[in-house]
Write a protein that holds these residues in place. Structure first.
Motif, short mmCIF file in Angstrom:
data_model
loop_
_atom_site.label_atom_id
_atom_site.label_comp_id
_atom_site.label_asym_id
_atom_site.label_seq_id
_atom_site.Cartn_x
_atom_site.Cartn_y
_atom_site.Cartn_z
N ASP A 244 -6.80 -17.61 -8.23
CA ASP A 244 -8.13 -17.17 -9.00
C ASP A 244 -7.97 -15.65 -8.74
O ASP A 244 -8.02 -14.99 -7.73
N GLU A 245 -7.75 -14.97 -9.82
CA GLU A 245 -7.57 -13.47 -9.94
C GLU A 245 -8.98 -12.79 -10.39
O GLU A 245 -9.52 -12.88 -11.62
N LYS A 246 -9.63 -11.89 -9.66
CA LYS A 246 -10.74 -11.52 -10.23
C LYS A 246 -10.29 -10.16 -11.02
O LYS A 246 -9.71 -9.28 -10.77
N ILE A 247 -11.12 -10.04 -12.24
CA ILE A 247 -10.83 -9.18 -13.26
C ILE A 247 -12.19 -8.18 -13.03
O ILE A 247 -13.31 -8.64 -13.42
N PRO A 248 -12.24 -7.02 -12.80
CA PRO A 248 -13.19 -5.98 -12.89
C PRO A 248 -13.81 -5.93 -13.97
O PRO A 248 -13.13 -6.05 -15.23
N SER A 249 -15.12 -5.35 -14.14
CA SER A 249 -15.98 -5.10 -15.10
C SER A 249 -15.46 -4.07 -15.76
O SER A 249 -14.80 -2.95 -15.21
N LYS A 250 -15.62 -3.78 -17.12
CA LYS A 250 -15.11 -2.90 -17.94
C LYS A 250 -16.31 -2.11 -18.36
O LYS A 250 -15.88 -0.94 -19.20
N LYS A 251 -17.64 -2.09 -17.90
CA LYS A 251 -18.55 -1.53 -18.27
C LYS A 251 -18.37 0.19 -18.07
O LYS A 251 -18.69 1.02 -18.92
N ALA A 252 -18.13 0.34 -17.07
CA ALA A 252 -17.88 1.96 -16.61
C ALA A 252 -16.94 2.40 -17.39
O ALA A 252 -16.96 3.65 -17.76
N GLU A 253 -15.77 1.82 -17.64
CA GLU A 253 -14.60 2.35 -18.31
C GLU A 253 -15.12 2.60 -19.88
O GLU A 253 -14.97 3.55 -20.50
N ILE A 254 -15.82 1.77 -20.44
CA ILE A 254 -16.44 1.74 -21.80
C ILE A 254 -17.35 3.05 -21.88
O ILE A 254 -16.98 4.17 -22.74
N VAL A 255 -18.40 3.18 -20.76
CA VAL A 255 -19.38 4.30 -20.91
C VAL A 255 -18.46 5.56 -20.54
O VAL A 255 -18.76 6.53 -21.32
N LYS A 256 -17.58 5.68 -19.79
CA LYS A 256 -16.71 6.85 -19.56
C LYS A 256 -15.94 7.17 -20.69
O LYS A 256 -15.87 8.63 -21.06
N ASN A 257 -15.27 6.13 -21.47
CA ASN A 257 -14.64 6.67 -22.86
C ASN A 257 -15.58 7.02 -23.80
O ASN A 257 -15.26 8.08 -24.63
N MET A 258 -16.87 6.51 -23.71
CA MET A 258 -17.73 7.14 -24.79
C MET A 258 -18.06 8.48 -24.48
O MET A 258 -18.22 9.44 -25.54
N ALA A 259 -18.24 8.73 -23.27
CA ALA A 259 -18.61 10.15 -23.05
C ALA A 259 -17.44 11.32 -23.06
O ALA A 259 -17.76 12.25 -23.73
N LEU A 260 -16.25 10.69 -22.88
CA LEU A 260 -15.05 11.52 -23.27
C LEU A 260 -14.93 11.94 -24.98
O LEU A 260 -14.55 13.02 -25.18
N ILE A 261 -15.41 10.73 -25.55
CA ILE A 261 -15.00 10.83 -27.00
C ILE A 261 -16.31 11.92 -27.54
O ILE A 261 -16.17 12.79 -28.23
N TYR A 262 -17.47 11.73 -26.90
CA TYR A 262 -18.60 12.61 -27.46
C TYR A 262 -18.14 13.95 -27.13
O TYR A 262 -18.40 15.00 -27.77
N SER A 263 -17.50 14.09 -25.75
CA SER A 263 -17.06 15.62 -25.51
C SER A 263 -16.20 16.03 -26.39
O SER A 263 -16.00 17.29 -26.74
N GLN A 264 -14.88 15.29 -26.68
CA GLN A 264 -13.92 15.54 -28.15
C GLN A 264 -14.60 15.93 -29.05
O GLN A 264 -14.08 16.96 -29.74
N LEU A 265 -15.53 15.37 -29.45
CA LEU A 265 -16.35 15.60 -30.84
C LEU A 265 -17.45 16.67 -30.69
O LEU A 265 -17.81 17.10 -31.73
N GLY A 266 -17.51 17.53 -29.65
CA GLY A 266 -18.18 18.34 -29.38
C GLY A 266 -19.72 18.07 -29.12
O GLY A 266 -20.78 18.84 -29.26
N GLN A 267 -20.03 16.72 -28.96
CA GLN A 267 -21.38 16.25 -28.76
C GLN A 267 -21.61 16.03 -27.06
O GLN A 267 -21.81 15.06 -26.57
#
Length: 422
Positions: free
Chosen positions: A219-242
């Motif tokens: 049984d292999e526990k798969i970590p949540s991806k919520k933090a990764e998603i929000v982090k990537n959104m933040a990086l994209i907003y920053s990339q777009l100047g938002q």
């Protein structure tokens, strides 16, 4: 005369209906004969009047159109996926409304096959660096099979990989709306016959293990991806100047994951970009507390302290980085530079005293010169130690040569010059 006109119009409409049904029948025949292009041509001829047709005719039309475009997609026409998906969805919606599910079961089977084809095509697109197309196919697969939320997640990943940030934000927003987590448990077992580890649902895995066809369940526990998603959104907003949206995304992500060092670093970098170096330093210190063995964190804190003229704090950070990573060249160079800069800061005062004939001023000059030379010697000592682990580093050798030149130490100057020439 009016009656005749109405009768003529009715006859025209009836003839059009006959023509439409004939085209649909021709499409069905062509499809059964394996000629999807001919079926497509017949369906296009019937398309203009389909909205006015009865539900039975509409159902058959959408069903055949879905099958036709699915066949074209399977044969390599990537543009056909969307038409196939749209047609099957219209059929299923229509039959759900009318309550007469004549084609729905078969359509669902075609949809499942279409989703598999979409995913396979998306994998190929990703392998060929066609990230936008891959993302669009995976998104379409998700829309056709909403229970498979991972397709939406992988669609966003493809869009990010290709730099298609607007598409990625669209997918990420939808992931947030559906509450996608991405975590869970992966259940695997070893296939006794093949020796391969296989993934399956828990019940199936446990049954196979009990039956003896599989062994070694994990049984292999798969970590949540919520933090990764929000982090990537933040990086994209920053990339777009938002930047405002980026900052808000980091706050949300950090509230859920206060101990995530990468989130802290990304927020710190955004503050640095916006010119708030004090906040950057605070966040970097917070990250260093959470990851005390990360040499890069201590180095970056040193850089900011150095920029702000906090020399002792900068030196402490560089020394900490070197304790963790003794061959950290940039930390060695910057630590040496703190002593050189401090020594250089005495030169202007020395120059003012050099023209004076007062004994006190001359004594003060000698005192400052000795202090400067001592600082330069410490700077040289740092780099001599660095040479022990990075003997041929050009940046270290050049800086060391300049220090000895400033000290008037010709022997060491020529020694280092010789090492550079080697």
């Amino acid at each position: 005369m009016k009656t005749k006109i109405l009768l003529l119009a009715a006859m025209t409409f009836t003839l059009a209906g006959f023509s439409q049904k004939a085209e649909i029948k021709a499409a069905d025949k062509a499809l059964k004969g394996g000629d999807a292009m001919a079926a497509k041509s017949s369906l296009e001829s019937a398309a203009s009047l389909i909205e006015a047709a009865d539900d039975k005719t509409k159902g058959l039309y959408y069903f055949l159109r879905g099958k036709t475009y699915a066949d074209l997609a399977k044969k390599g026409d990537a543009t056909a996926f969307s038409d196939a998906a749209t047609s099957f969805n219209k059929l299923i919606d229509l039959e759900a409304t009318t309550g007469k599910a004549k084609y729905t079961d078969e359509a669902n089977q075609h949809v499942a096959s279409l989703v598999a084809d979409l995913v396979n095509a998306a994998v190929e697109d990703n392998n060929n660096n066609k990230y936008k197309e891959a993302g669009e196919k995976l998104y379409m697969g998700y829309k056709l099979s909403p229970k498979d939320t991972s397709y939406l997640y992988y669609a966003s990943s493809s869009a990010v990989n290709g730099g298609h940030y607007e598409d990625a934000l669209k997918y990420y927003d939808e992931l947030k709306e559906i509450g996608y987590d991405g975590g869970g448990v992966k259940y695997t077992a070893l296939n006794v016959a093949s020796g391969e580890r296989e993934e399956m649902d828990q019940n199936q895995r446990d049954l196979y293990v009990k039956a003896g066809t599989h062994s070694d369940p994990l049984d292999e526990k798969i970590p949540s991806k919520k933090a990764e998603i929000v982090k990537n959104m933040a990086l994209i907003y920053s990339q777009l100047g938002q930047d405002d949206k980026a900052m808000e995304a980091y706050k949300i992500a950090r509230a859920d994951n206060p101990g995530d060092v990468n989130l802290i670093l990304n927020e710190a970098n955004l503050h640095y970009k916006l010119g708030d170096k004090d906040k950057f330093k605070v966040l970097m210190a917070e990250a260093a507390d959470l990851a005390p063995e990360n040499a890069d964190l201590h180095y970056n804190i040193g850089v900011i302290n150095m920029e702000q003229g906090l020399i002792e704090e900068a030196r402490a950070s560089y020394k900490k980085a070197l304790e963790i990573k003794p061959d950290y060249v940039n930390a060695q160079l910057n630590l040496s530079t703190t002593y050189v800069n401090e020594g250089n800061g005495l030169i202007d005062e020395m120059n003012e005293l050099s023209t004076s004939r007062k004994r006190a001023d001359l004594d003060k000059y000698d005192e400052l010169k000795q202090k400067k030379d001592d600082l330069f010697l410490v700077a040289a000592s740092v780099l001599e130690d660095a040479l022990k682990v990075s003997a041929d580093n050009q940046a270290i050798l050049n800086q060391l040569k300049n220090i000895y030149g400033a000290l008037g130490d010709n022997d060491n100057f020529m020694r280092i010059k010789g090492l550079l020439e080697e």
